[in-house]
Design a protein around this motif. Sequence first.
Motif, PDB file in Angstrom:
ATOM      1  N   ASN A 107     -15.810 -15.485  14.903  1.00 31.69           N
ATOM      2  CA  ASN A 107     -16.562 -14.601  14.129  1.00 31.69           C
ATOM      3  C   ASN A 107     -17.793 -14.904  14.098  1.00 31.69           C
ATOM      4  OD1 ASN A 107     -14.537 -12.747  13.252  1.00 31.69           O
ATOM      5  ND2 ASN A 107     -13.902 -14.163  11.688  1.00 31.69           N
ATOM      6  N   ARG A 108     -18.290 -16.071  14.018  1.00 33.55           N
ATOM      7  CA  ARG A 108     -19.489 -16.723  13.952  1.00 33.55           C
ATOM      8  C   ARG A 108     -20.311 -16.619  15.243  1.00 33.55           C
ATOM      9  NH1 ARG A 108     -20.578 -22.247  11.065  1.00 33.55           N
ATOM     10  NH2 ARG A 108     -22.665 -21.622  11.485  1.00 33.55           N
ATOM     11  N   ALA A 109     -19.577 -16.652  16.399  1.00 37.29           N
ATOM     12  CA  ALA A 109     -19.937 -16.617  17.631  1.00 37.29           C
ATOM     13  C   ALA A 109     -20.384 -14.940  18.197  1.00 37.29           C
ATOM     14  CB  ALA A 109     -19.163 -17.138  18.694  1.00 37.29           C
ATOM     15  N   ALA A 110     -19.468 -14.036  17.646  1.00 39.66           N
ATOM     16  CA  ALA A 110     -19.650 -12.607  17.925  1.00 39.66           C
ATOM     17  C   ALA A 110     -20.941 -12.280  16.969  1.00 39.66           C
ATOM     18  CB  ALA A 110     -18.307 -12.179  17.658  1.00 39.66           C
ATOM     19  N   ALA A 111     -20.918 -12.572  15.941  1.00 39.45           N
ATOM     20  CA  ALA A 111     -22.186 -12.250  15.324  1.00 39.45           C
ATOM     21  C   ALA A 111     -23.317 -12.662  15.841  1.00 39.45           C
ATOM     22  CB  ALA A 111     -21.900 -12.602  13.813  1.00 39.45           C
ATOM     23  N   ALA A 112     -23.329 -13.863  16.480  1.00 37.09           N
ATOM     24  CA  ALA A 112     -24.771 -13.992  17.047  1.00 37.09           C
ATOM     25  C   ALA A 112     -24.555 -13.588  18.684  1.00 37.09           C
ATOM     26  CB  ALA A 112     -24.802 -15.671  17.300  1.00 37.09           C
ATOM     27  N   ARG A 113     -23.719 -13.001  18.988  1.00 37.63           N
ATOM     28  CA  ARG A 113     -23.895 -11.973  20.402  1.00 37.63           C
ATOM     29  C   ARG A 113     -23.596 -13.161  21.494  1.00 37.63           C
ATOM     30  NH1 ARG A 113     -23.416  -8.472  16.902  1.00 37.63           N
ATOM     31  NH2 ARG A 113     -24.284  -6.415  16.984  1.00 37.63           N
ATOM     32  N   LYS A 114     -22.733 -14.121  21.157  1.00 34.33           N
ATOM     33  CA  LYS A 114     -22.481 -15.098  22.257  1.00 34.33           C
ATOM     34  C   LYS A 114     -21.163 -14.695  22.745  1.00 34.33           C
ATOM     35  CE  LYS A 114     -25.877 -17.544  20.519  1.00 34.33           C
ATOM     36  NZ  LYS A 114     -27.081 -17.523  21.077  1.00 34.33           N
ATOM     37  N   HIS A 115     -21.121 -15.001  24.288  1.00 38.29           N
ATOM     38  CA  HIS A 115     -19.576 -14.828  24.772  1.00 38.29           C
ATOM     39  C   HIS A 115     -18.715 -16.055  24.163  1.00 38.29           C
ATOM     40  CE1 HIS A 115     -21.185 -11.514  26.894  1.00 38.29           C
ATOM     41  NE2 HIS A 115     -21.942 -12.114  27.685  1.00 38.29           N
ATOM     42  N   ILE A 116     -17.531 -15.717  24.496  1.00 37.94           N
ATOM     43  CA  ILE A 116     -16.646 -16.810  24.051  1.00 37.94           C
ATOM     44  C   ILE A 116     -15.491 -17.053  24.582  1.00 37.94           C
ATOM     45  CG2 ILE A 116     -15.097 -17.115  21.836  1.00 37.94           C
ATOM     46  CD1 ILE A 116     -16.826 -14.909  20.596  1.00 37.94           C
ATOM     47  N   PHE A 117     -15.116 -18.513  24.782  1.00 36.47           N
ATOM     48  CA  PHE A 117     -13.898 -18.854  25.625  1.00 36.47           C
ATOM     49  C   PHE A 117     -13.517 -19.717  24.171  1.00 36.47           C
ATOM     50  CE2 PHE A 117     -11.409 -22.355  27.092  1.00 36.47           C
ATOM     51  CZ  PHE A 117     -10.706 -21.720  27.807  1.00 36.47           C
ATOM     52  N   CYS A 118     -12.318 -19.420  23.832  1.00 34.55           N
ATOM     53  CA  CYS A 118     -11.599 -19.999  22.789  1.00 34.55           C
ATOM     54  C   CYS A 118     -10.135 -20.617  23.189  1.00 34.55           C
ATOM     55  CB  CYS A 118     -11.376 -19.076  21.596  1.00 34.55           C
ATOM     56  SG  CYS A 118     -10.700 -19.976  20.205  1.00 34.55           S
ATOM     57  N   GLU A 119      -9.650 -21.668  22.834  1.00 34.00           N
ATOM     58  CA  GLU A 119      -8.485 -22.169  23.048  1.00 34.00           C
ATOM     59  C   GLU A 119      -7.445 -21.460  22.077  1.00 34.00           C
ATOM     60  OE1 GLU A 119      -6.192 -24.462  24.344  1.00 34.00           O
ATOM     61  OE2 GLU A 119      -7.500 -24.368  26.111  1.00 34.00           O
ATOM     62  N   LYS A 120      -6.030 -21.309  22.442  1.00 35.63           N
ATOM     63  CA  LYS A 120      -5.189 -20.655  21.679  1.00 35.63           C
ATOM     64  C   LYS A 120      -4.820 -21.468  20.411  1.00 35.63           C
ATOM     65  CE  LYS A 120      -1.825 -23.871  22.044  1.00 35.63           C
ATOM     66  NZ  LYS A 120      -1.225 -24.520  21.055  1.00 35.63           N
ATOM     67  N   PRO A 121      -4.302 -20.981  19.501  1.00 36.04           N
ATOM     68  CA  PRO A 121      -4.199 -19.460  19.173  1.00 36.04           C
ATOM     69  C   PRO A 121      -5.492 -18.995  18.568  1.00 36.04           C
ATOM     70  CG  PRO A 121      -3.210 -20.841  17.318  1.00 36.04           C
ATOM     71  CD  PRO A 121      -3.746 -21.926  18.331  1.00 36.04           C
ATOM     72  N   ILE A 122      -5.660 -17.907  18.344  1.00 37.79           N
ATOM     73  CA  ILE A 122      -6.854 -17.186  17.572  1.00 37.79           C
ATOM     74  C   ILE A 122      -6.871 -17.816  16.252  1.00 37.79           C
ATOM     75  CG2 ILE A 122      -7.937 -15.349  16.868  1.00 37.79           C
ATOM     76  CD1 ILE A 122      -6.595 -13.919  19.516  1.00 37.79           C
ATOM     77  N   ASP A 123      -5.699 -17.799  15.555  1.00 32.85           N
ATOM     78  CA  ASP A 123      -5.640 -18.149  14.171  1.00 32.85           C
ATOM     79  C   ASP A 123      -4.072 -18.310  13.952  1.00 32.85           C
ATOM     80  OD1 ASP A 123      -7.595 -18.163  11.467  1.00 32.85           O
ATOM     81  OD2 ASP A 123      -5.658 -17.532  11.037  1.00 32.85           O
ATOM     82  N   LEU A 124      -3.942 -18.714  12.837  1.00 31.08           N
ATOM     83  CA  LEU A 124      -2.237 -18.962  12.192  1.00 31.08           C
ATOM     84  C   LEU A 124      -1.937 -17.701  11.618  1.00 31.08           C
ATOM     85  CD1 LEU A 124      -2.263 -22.467  11.417  1.00 31.08           C
ATOM     86  CD2 LEU A 124      -1.605 -21.536  13.423  1.00 31.08           C
ATOM     87  N   SER A 125      -2.848 -16.724  11.105  1.00 28.51           N
ATOM     88  CA  SER A 125      -2.602 -15.524  10.449  1.00 28.51           C
ATOM     89  C   SER A 125      -2.942 -14.539  11.571  1.00 28.51           C
ATOM     90  CB  SER A 125      -3.303 -15.361   9.406  1.00 28.51           C
ATOM     91  OG  SER A 125      -3.732 -14.207   8.734  1.00 28.51           O
ATOM     92  N   VAL A 126      -1.899 -13.515  11.690  1.00 30.02           N
ATOM     93  CA  VAL A 126      -1.952 -12.171  12.420  1.00 30.02           C
ATOM     94  C   VAL A 126      -3.065 -11.371  12.015  1.00 30.02           C
ATOM     95  CG1 VAL A 126      -1.081 -10.217  12.999  1.00 30.02           C
ATOM     96  CG2 VAL A 126       0.244 -12.346  13.347  1.00 30.02           C
ATOM     97  N   PRO A 127      -3.293 -11.095  10.534  1.00 28.94           N
ATOM     98  CA  PRO A 127      -4.458 -10.196  10.133  1.00 28.94           C
ATOM     99  C   PRO A 127      -5.522 -10.856  10.210  1.00 28.94           C
ATOM    100  CG  PRO A 127      -2.382 -10.401   8.530  1.00 28.94           C
ATOM    101  CD  PRO A 127      -2.290 -11.408   9.543  1.00 28.94           C
ATOM    102  N   ARG A 128      -5.699 -12.082  10.317  1.00 31.37           N
ATOM    103  CA  ARG A 128      -7.160 -12.761  10.750  1.00 31.37           C
ATOM    104  C   ARG A 128      -7.367 -12.700  12.276  1.00 31.37           C
ATOM    105  NH1 ARG A 128      -6.123 -16.671   6.513  1.00 31.37           N
ATOM    106  NH2 ARG A 128      -5.196 -18.010   8.107  1.00 31.37           N
ATOM    107  N   ALA A 129      -6.376 -12.803  12.865  1.00 33.38           N
ATOM    108  CA  ALA A 129      -6.459 -12.636  14.515  1.00 33.38           C
ATOM    109  C   ALA A 129      -6.929 -11.310  14.808  1.00 33.38           C
ATOM    110  CB  ALA A 129      -5.165 -13.144  15.125  1.00 33.38           C
ATOM    111  N   VAL A 130      -6.229 -10.310  14.259  1.00 29.72           N
ATOM    112  CA  VAL A 130      -6.855  -8.893  14.594  1.00 29.72           C
ATOM    113  C   VAL A 130      -8.072  -8.634  14.027  1.00 29.72           C
ATOM    114  CG1 VAL A 130      -6.125  -6.656  13.581  1.00 29.72           C
ATOM    115  CG2 VAL A 130      -4.170  -8.142  14.172  1.00 29.72           C
ATOM    116  N   ALA A 131      -8.663  -9.348  12.762  1.00 32.23           N
ATOM    117  CA  ALA A 131      -9.789  -9.214  12.452  1.00 32.23           C
ATOM    118  C   ALA A 131     -10.734  -9.560  13.315  1.00 32.23           C
ATOM    119  CB  ALA A 131     -10.090  -9.646  10.993  1.00 32.23           C
TER     120      ALA A 131
END
Length: 329
Positions: free
Chosen positions: A80-104
């Motif tokens: 979220n912080r990287a997206a807000a700063a308009r940075k491209h993102i490579f992220c290791e799995k998983p996005i989050d342990l919560s599906v709603p947070r991952a969707v967000a």
Amino acid sequence: MTRTVAVFGAGRIGRIHAANLAALPGVQVRYVCDPVADSAASLAQSVGAQVASIDDAVGDPAVEIVAITSPTDTHSELINRAAAARKHIFCEKPIDLSVPRAVACAEAVKAAGVACMIGFQRRFDPTFNEAKQRLAAGEIGEPEMLVITSRDPGAPPVHYLKASGGIFRDMLIHDFDVCRWILGDEVEWVSATGSCLVDPAIEEAGDIDTAAVTLRTKSGKLCQINTSRRAAYGYDQRFEVLGSKGLLACGNHRPSEVVQMDASGVHHDKPEHFFLQRYREAYRLEVAHFFECLQSGAPFRTTIADGVAAQKLADAASESWKSGQAVTL
């Protein structure tokens, strides 16, 4: 053109990715960020980078890309912080342990208009990818059943497992992604069971170490996954896919392929010891793919949507194990 990267996380996987990033032509690792000062300094020195805070790295307009290789419970905040700063993102799995947070997170990435790739490195393993290419070419017809064997040589420390989200979210999430990727269809039904056979401390931590999962896709294709936190003979990573015209089998990798035959028997090396050895080439290829796609505008092989989909399957498997009932998505 030089692409400037900040690496968030200087642990085991962060070191793998930072080294691979630094080795790519036209890529500069500018910052390494980690709360453990010694780890950050050591990694920064090895790749010619500086140690920085996350605020400083995200706030530097010269940084175009962030690589998130930190602990799982930090991923969504950093995305979220990287997206807000308009940075491209490579992220290791998983996005989050919560599906709603991952969707967000996926929604935040889309709204920001930045690229985001999730690190499911098995899609980049040369052996597995060769099987996928042969499937796509129709060499065994339509895939009908996938059987995945995924076993670690030993369990990680219990303190790691307590924060991991459980075996389905931490370990099998890779296999859920492979299921969707190889069968080319979405899963609609999940049944999971499991036991604690390796270490009683894992059960005390609320997790299991041995699991079996069956999945059925919308078109009726089947997948069976068997997994364990213990394989005395090494890191066991295999799958076979049965198609209407034949079968593709992907075996383990060994340190060497020398086979010795003598009066005592037939001998060869055990499988590679752990994921860092087994997938060393896959890790290199996935970051190269990330930058190739940024350059060309082509779609990533693993998107944030794939991360969300795998997370939903992990949640369904966990629910099935706890309830003793199959889950329909």
